[in-house]
Write an enzyme that holds these catalytic residues in place. Sequence first.
Site, PDB file in Angstrom:
ATOM      1  N   TYR A  58      -1.711   1.052 -13.563  1.00  0.00           N
ATOM      2  CA  TYR A  58      -1.423   0.781 -12.388  1.00  0.00           C
ATOM      3  C   TYR A  58      -2.712   0.628 -11.352  1.00  0.00           C
ATOM      4  O   TYR A  58      -3.718   1.333 -11.409  1.00  0.00           O
ATOM      5  CB  TYR A  58      -0.698   2.151 -11.666  1.00  0.00           C
ATOM      6  CG  TYR A  58      -0.310   2.119 -10.045  1.00  0.00           C
ATOM      7  CD1 TYR A  58       0.975   1.787 -10.022  1.00  0.00           C
ATOM      8  CD2 TYR A  58      -1.160   2.307  -9.177  1.00  0.00           C
ATOM      9  CE1 TYR A  58       1.368   1.631  -8.476  1.00  0.00           C
ATOM     10  CE2 TYR A  58      -1.119   2.252  -7.877  1.00  0.00           C
ATOM     11  CZ  TYR A  58       0.441   1.772  -7.567  1.00  0.00           C
ATOM     12  OH  TYR A  58       0.666   1.744  -6.179  1.00  0.00           O
TER      13      TYR A  58
ATOM     14  N   GLU B 295       0.489  -4.030  -4.708  1.00  0.00           N
ATOM     15  CA  GLU B 295       0.446  -3.129  -6.053  1.00  0.00           C
ATOM     16  C   GLU B 295       0.755  -4.175  -7.278  1.00  0.00           C
ATOM     17  O   GLU B 295       1.600  -4.912  -7.207  1.00  0.00           O
ATOM     18  CB  GLU B 295       1.176  -1.811  -6.229  1.00  0.00           C
ATOM     19  CG  GLU B 295       2.429  -1.998  -5.982  1.00  0.00           C
ATOM     20  CD  GLU B 295       3.259  -0.442  -6.233  1.00  0.00           C
ATOM     21  OE1 GLU B 295       2.847   0.436  -5.763  1.00  0.00           O
ATOM     22  OE2 GLU B 295       4.523  -0.657  -6.530  1.00  0.00           O
TER      23      GLU B 295
END
Length: 385
Positions: free
Chosen positions: A101, A189
């Site tokens: 991530y 993101e």
Amino acid sequence: MKLQEYRSKEILARYGVPLLPGETATTAEEARAAAERIDGPVVVKAQVLVGGRGKAGGVKLAATPAEAEARAGEIIGMDIKGVTVRTLLVAAAAEIAKEYYLGLILDRASKAVIMIGSAEGGIEIEETARTHPDAILSVPLHPLIGLQAHNVRRASFFLAIPADLRSAFATTVKGLHAAFMDSDADLAEINPLVVTPDGQLLALDAKIVLDDSALPRHPDLEAMRDLNEEEPAEVQAREAGISFIKLDGTIGCMVNGAGLAMTTMDLVKLAGGEPANFLDIGGGAKADRVAAAFRIILDDPNVKAILVNIFGGITRGDEVAHGIVEARQTLTREVPMVVRIVGTNAAEAAEILQAAQLITASSLDEAAAKAVAAAKSALSAEPAS
Ligand code: GDP
Ligand code: MN
């Protein structure tokens, strides 16, 4: 404003973030054609602005164009958390050895952009954040200098990026950061950022959320708005120059000024009611904007009473009163209306309202109490369903 994955990827690609090719499709046949052009295994992905598409069945792998067509047929029209899928992204599929991530978020509490990373990327990241917060790296970036080389190295070591991919990782972090800053984003993101078995680093999913207040500086990004997924009343309100947020209560509020609108909502609650919306008609509102505000409020079937609270400054009370009376004649639905107008030309406003036999109030407490009472009696008069 949230951008769809394919839009977010379009932006990140311009900043050198490594991505596989993809195309959008709105029918199963288009998905098949896209898969033929990509010429290899693909992933068919619902383009909806809600998280957890994978878990909901909105992300499916397909080895052949025929399979892509079949998977696309399953996903189009699917309901994912209340949103109907209309657009797909058909992208070249990657093999995954490891999922990370990587994100940047504007954290108003710490007044900084924070870089977030985890070696436990993928669809369980929220769960990981809850159960293993130590598996999440969070680095505030310098407010003036921005992303620095040591920030990137720190992330690289924390995530244990393989040595031969550190340079590609640095390019990705820098690209994500530049895209974030240039587009005035609140969030950018990549989840997952993956390493493939043959040692490539790739962004498989991307999400960018833009700061609405900065959109006037970015007409190109504003054009990426997906009206399909916005509350129709909020779209109408934006077009009329009204700030509007839909809520779940029964009392429609029409107020001038954001602070006064918040206070009005508080007092509705204090009087035992629930506001149906936040609505700021803005300064200097004239009759047409008042009429538009009423239409937007009354489009919500939950609204059983309307509370109008105007503090006349630049906005003239008599203008608003005229607007209310005029608008009332064009409304499709009759609900009790409690009007409080103070400030500039309040006396003229009161005359106009009284002549039109509207319920008036001189204090806001009184207005809120009357509106709540009116909504309650309207509700109890409705036939039980
Ligand atoms: P999200 O569930 O909305 O976050 O959608 P994602 O695009 O992140 O996809 C969910 C999951 O599907 C990812 O975490 C991956 O595990 C998997 N996935 C997505 N794209 C691919 C791909 O190209 N190849 C493989 N093998 N899996 C993928
Ligand atoms: Mn994802």
